[in-house]
Design a protein around this motif. Structure first.
Motif, PDB file in Angstrom:
ATOM      1  N   VAL A 172     -62.612 -47.340  26.676  1.00 18.68           N
ATOM      2  CA  VAL A 172     -62.085 -46.480  27.744  1.00 18.68           C
ATOM      3  C   VAL A 172     -60.614 -46.160  27.488  1.00 18.68           C
ATOM      4  CG1 VAL A 172     -61.494 -46.390  30.196  1.00 18.68           C
ATOM      5  CG2 VAL A 172     -63.742 -47.222  29.482  1.00 18.68           C
ATOM      6  N   SER A 173     -59.826 -47.166  27.126  1.00 17.09           N
ATOM      7  CA  SER A 173     -58.396 -46.934  26.887  1.00 17.09           C
ATOM      8  C   SER A 173     -58.180 -45.999  25.706  1.00 17.09           C
ATOM      9  CB  SER A 173     -57.679 -48.263  26.641  1.00 17.09           C
ATOM     10  OG  SER A 173     -58.112 -48.882  25.440  1.00 17.09           O
ATOM     11  N   GLU A 174     -58.982 -46.139  24.672  1.00 19.16           N
ATOM     12  CA  GLU A 174     -58.843 -45.265  23.497  1.00 19.16           C
ATOM     13  C   GLU A 174     -59.229 -43.828  23.827  1.00 19.16           C
ATOM     14  OE1 GLU A 174     -59.832 -49.144  20.787  1.00 19.16           O
ATOM     15  OE2 GLU A 174     -61.330 -47.561  20.951  1.00 19.16           O
ATOM     16  N   ASN A 175     -60.224 -43.666  24.671  1.00 25.48           N
ATOM     17  CA  ASN A 175     -60.615 -42.304  25.075  1.00 25.48           C
ATOM     18  C   ASN A 175     -59.510 -41.638  25.899  1.00 25.48           C
ATOM     19  OD1 ASN A 175     -63.059 -42.434  23.723  1.00 25.48           O
ATOM     20  ND2 ASN A 175     -64.223 -43.073  25.525  1.00 25.48           N
ATOM     21  N   ILE A 176     -58.829 -42.414  26.737  1.00 23.46           N
ATOM     22  CA  ILE A 176     -57.686 -41.876  27.483  1.00 23.46           C
ATOM     23  C   ILE A 176     -56.596 -41.438  26.497  1.00 23.46           C
ATOM     24  CG2 ILE A 176     -55.825 -42.419  29.108  1.00 23.46           C
ATOM     25  CD1 ILE A 176     -57.769 -44.416  30.433  1.00 23.46           C
ATOM     26  N   TYR A 177     -56.312 -42.290  25.540  1.00 25.76           N
ATOM     27  CA  TYR A 177     -55.303 -41.999  24.515  1.00 25.76           C
ATOM     28  C   TYR A 177     -55.634 -40.712  23.758  1.00 25.76           C
ATOM     29  CZ  TYR A 177     -52.712 -42.894  20.105  1.00 25.76           C
ATOM     30  OH  TYR A 177     -51.913 -42.811  18.986  1.00 25.76           O
ATOM     31  N   LEU A 178     -56.881 -40.587  23.322  1.00 27.99           N
ATOM     32  CA  LEU A 178     -57.291 -39.398  22.571  1.00 27.99           C
ATOM     33  C   LEU A 178     -57.153 -38.135  23.415  1.00 27.99           C
ATOM     34  CD1 LEU A 178     -60.395 -40.934  20.812  1.00 27.99           C
ATOM     35  CD2 LEU A 178     -58.432 -39.952  19.630  1.00 27.99           C
ATOM     36  N   ALA A 179     -57.486 -38.232  24.686  1.00 30.09           N
ATOM     37  CA  ALA A 179     -57.410 -37.067  25.566  1.00 30.09           C
ATOM     38  C   ALA A 179     -55.966 -36.690  25.893  1.00 30.09           C
ATOM     39  CB  ALA A 179     -58.180 -37.344  26.853  1.00 30.09           C
ATOM     40  N   GLU A 180     -55.119 -37.684  26.123  1.00 24.04           N
ATOM     41  CA  GLU A 180     -53.747 -37.404  26.567  1.00 24.04           C
ATOM     42  C   GLU A 180     -52.788 -37.087  25.427  1.00 24.04           C
ATOM     43  OE1 GLU A 180     -52.109 -40.357  29.127  1.00 24.04           O
ATOM     44  OE2 GLU A 180     -53.570 -39.978  30.737  1.00 24.04           O
ATOM     45  N   GLU A 181     -52.954 -37.771  24.294  1.00 30.13           N
ATOM     46  CA  GLU A 181     -51.956 -37.674  23.226  1.00 30.13           C
ATOM     47  C   GLU A 181     -52.441 -36.905  21.991  1.00 30.13           C
ATOM     48  OE1 GLU A 181     -48.972 -38.563  23.663  1.00 30.13           O
ATOM     49  OE2 GLU A 181     -48.945 -40.080  25.229  1.00 30.13           O
ATOM     50  N   GLU A 182     -53.750 -36.727  21.841  1.00 25.10           N
ATOM     51  CA  GLU A 182     -54.322 -36.037  20.685  1.00 25.10           C
ATOM     52  C   GLU A 182     -53.731 -36.557  19.365  1.00 25.10           C
ATOM     53  OE1 GLU A 182     -55.657 -31.709  21.925  1.00 25.10           O
ATOM     54  OE2 GLU A 182     -53.498 -31.944  22.237  1.00 25.10           O
ATOM     55  N   PRO A 183     -53.919 -37.842  19.094  1.00 26.54           N
ATOM     56  CA  PRO A 183     -53.273 -38.453  17.927  1.00 26.54           C
ATOM     57  C   PRO A 183     -53.693 -37.851  16.589  1.00 26.54           C
ATOM     58  CG  PRO A 183     -54.913 -39.926  18.879  1.00 26.54           C
ATOM     59  CD  PRO A 183     -54.703 -38.825  19.862  1.00 26.54           C
ATOM     60  N   LEU A 184     -54.909 -37.314  16.486  1.00 23.84           N
ATOM     61  CA  LEU A 184     -55.320 -36.723  15.214  1.00 23.84           C
ATOM     62  C   LEU A 184     -54.463 -35.519  14.858  1.00 23.84           C
ATOM     63  CD1 LEU A 184     -58.021 -38.330  16.094  1.00 23.84           C
ATOM     64  CD2 LEU A 184     -59.094 -36.883  14.377  1.00 23.84           C
ATOM     65  N   LEU A 185     -53.978 -34.802  15.862  1.00 20.46           N
ATOM     66  CA  LEU A 185     -53.121 -33.651  15.588  1.00 20.46           C
ATOM     67  C   LEU A 185     -51.741 -34.092  15.107  1.00 20.46           C
ATOM     68  CD1 LEU A 185     -53.943 -31.264  18.580  1.00 20.46           C
ATOM     69  CD2 LEU A 185     -54.954 -31.307  16.283  1.00 20.46           C
ATOM     70  N   ARG A 186     -51.338 -35.299  15.468  1.00 19.43           N
ATOM     71  CA  ARG A 186     -50.028 -35.806  15.066  1.00 19.43           C
ATOM     72  C   ARG A 186     -50.064 -36.487  13.700  1.00 19.43           C
ATOM     73  NH1 ARG A 186     -48.169 -38.315  20.973  1.00 19.43           N
ATOM     74  NH2 ARG A 186     -47.708 -36.288  21.921  1.00 19.43           N
ATOM     75  N   ALA A 187     -51.242 -36.796  13.207  1.00 17.65           N
ATOM     76  CA  ALA A 187     -51.369 -37.566  11.974  1.00 17.65           C
ATOM     77  C   ALA A 187     -50.976 -36.737  10.753  1.00 17.65           C
ATOM     78  CB  ALA A 187     -52.794 -38.079  11.823  1.00 17.65           C
ATOM     79  N   ASP A 188     -50.232 -37.369   9.843  1.00 18.64           N
ATOM     80  CA  ASP A 188     -49.932 -36.759   8.551  1.00 18.64           C
ATOM     81  C   ASP A 188     -51.081 -36.960   7.572  1.00 18.64           C
ATOM     82  OD1 ASP A 188     -47.051 -35.977   9.016  1.00 18.64           O
ATOM     83  OD2 ASP A 188     -46.958 -38.121   9.460  1.00 18.64           O
ATOM     84  N   ALA A 189     -51.808 -38.050   7.756  1.00 19.52           N
ATOM     85  CA  ALA A 189     -52.986 -38.322   6.935  1.00 19.52           C
ATOM     86  C   ALA A 189     -54.114 -38.800   7.837  1.00 19.52           C
ATOM     87  CB  ALA A 189     -52.680 -39.378   5.874  1.00 19.52           C
ATOM     88  N   VAL A 190     -55.316 -38.336   7.559  1.00 16.06           N
ATOM     89  CA  VAL A 190     -56.515 -38.772   8.284  1.00 16.06           C
ATOM     90  C   VAL A 190     -57.510 -39.300   7.269  1.00 16.06           C
ATOM     91  CG1 VAL A 190     -58.414 -38.091   9.797  1.00 16.06           C
ATOM     92  CG2 VAL A 190     -56.139 -37.076  10.116  1.00 16.06           C
ATOM     93  N   VAL A 191     -58.011 -40.505   7.527  1.00 12.80           N
ATOM     94  CA  VAL A 191     -58.948 -41.164   6.627  1.00 12.80           C
ATOM     95  C   VAL A 191     -60.222 -41.488   7.388  1.00 12.80           C
ATOM     96  CG1 VAL A 191     -59.368 -43.191   5.177  1.00 12.80           C
ATOM     97  CG2 VAL A 191     -57.079 -42.157   5.252  1.00 12.80           C
ATOM     98  N   ASP A 192     -61.363 -41.036   6.873  1.00 15.87           N
ATOM     99  CA  ASP A 192     -62.656 -41.461   7.407  1.00 15.87           C
ATOM    100  C   ASP A 192     -62.922 -42.861   6.865  1.00 15.87           C
ATOM    101  OD1 ASP A 192     -65.312 -42.005   7.959  1.00 15.87           O
ATOM    102  OD2 ASP A 192     -66.001 -39.967   7.559  1.00 15.87           O
ATOM    103  N   ASN A 193     -62.808 -43.860   7.740  1.00 15.48           N
ATOM    104  CA  ASN A 193     -62.945 -45.251   7.320  1.00 15.48           C
ATOM    105  C   ASN A 193     -64.284 -45.845   7.747  1.00 15.48           C
ATOM    106  OD1 ASN A 193     -61.511 -47.124   5.768  1.00 15.48           O
ATOM    107  ND2 ASN A 193     -60.946 -48.335   7.549  1.00 15.48           N
ATOM    108  N   THR A 194     -65.294 -44.981   7.815  1.00 15.33           N
ATOM    109  CA  THR A 194     -66.639 -45.445   8.166  1.00 15.33           C
ATOM    110  C   THR A 194     -67.127 -46.489   7.177  1.00 15.33           C
ATOM    111  OG1 THR A 194     -67.164 -43.308   9.168  1.00 15.33           O
ATOM    112  CG2 THR A 194     -69.026 -44.703   8.517  1.00 15.33           C
ATOM    113  N   ASP A 195     -66.878 -46.260   5.895  1.00 18.51           N
ATOM    114  CA  ASP A 195     -67.285 -47.179   4.839  1.00 18.51           C
ATOM    115  C   ASP A 195     -66.033 -47.821   4.277  1.00 18.51           C
ATOM    116  OD1 ASP A 195     -68.213 -48.500   2.605  1.00 18.51           O
ATOM    117  OD2 ASP A 195     -69.433 -46.839   1.871  1.00 18.51           O
TER     118      ASP A 195
END
Length: 211
Positions: A172-195
């Motif tokens: 729940v807290s992470e979903n609030i963060y994603l909605a309010e701050e949009e951290p992916l838009l602020r990231a200089d690098a994005v890594v899919d760390n599924t594996d």
């Protein structure tokens, strides 16, 4: 891929740099931060490591605020004033405290100061690292992307315990963060760390070389 990131970060040239590794619970932030630190060291730069988990408010004060609901955890768990005053701001001037309060022992280590050389890189892992309170302090931001359900499954494997802590507090807290701050838009690098064995680099920006 880790080497690519290390090279992109150090391409800024000499001078102290502050790097954040953010993502959902159990996205692999701490392990990723360790590996990135080693790769930067191999490029000849000294590295300091820290975690935002070591800058949470003390449990003895939890009666003063809600830290157990998802909303409360997001609003109240971390002491961002101490993150800045003990870690991020003094690092820029050559020394910092890498831990405020140990989350397990609740011992305050804020008086233990570590020197930071002129070319040092500070790698900090932690959820909510790109919040408005801290975002301007980072020279480079890395987001580790994993699906919410994978975050919960990994959290159970790592910590065991009560599923509701992961779903009702952290998720729940992470979903609030994603909605309010949009951290992916602020990231200089994005890594899919599924594996963990084969992470995928989805975005990579270099830092502009310093004058």
């Amino acid at each position: 891929m880790i080497s690519q990131l290390a090279q992109a970060i150090t391409a800024a040239g000499p001078g102290r740099l502050r790097v954040a590794v953010d993502g959902r619970t159990a996205a692999g932030k701490t392990s990723f931060g360790h590996e990135l630190a080693l790769a930067i060291v191999e490029l000849g730069r000294p590295v300091l490591r820290a975690s935002l988990d070591d800058f949470k408010r003390p449990w003895r004060e939890r009666h003063l605020y809600d830290r157990e609901s998802g909303e409360g955890y997001y609003r109240n768990a971390f002491d961002y004033d101490r993150v800045k005053s003990l870690l991020l701001e003094p690092f820029a001037h050559g020394e910092c405290a890498l831990c405020a309060i140990d989350p397990r022992t609740q011992v305050d280590h804020s008086d233990l100061v570590t020197p930071a050389g002129r070319d040092a890189v500070l790698v900090v892992d932690g959820v909510f690292a790109f919040r408005a309170e801290l975002n301007a302090c980072w020279d480079y931001r890395i987001w580790l992307e994993v699906r919410p359900e994978l975050s919960v499954a990994r959290g159970l494997d790592r910590d065991g315990g009560d599923l509701s802590v992961l779903t009702d507090r952290y998720l729940v807290s992470e979903n609030i963060y994603l909605a309010e701050e949009e951290p992916l838009l602020r990231a200089d690098a994005v890594v899919d760390n599924t594996d963990f064995v084969a992470p995928v680099l989805l975005r990579l920006r270099a830092i502009t070389a310093q004058a």
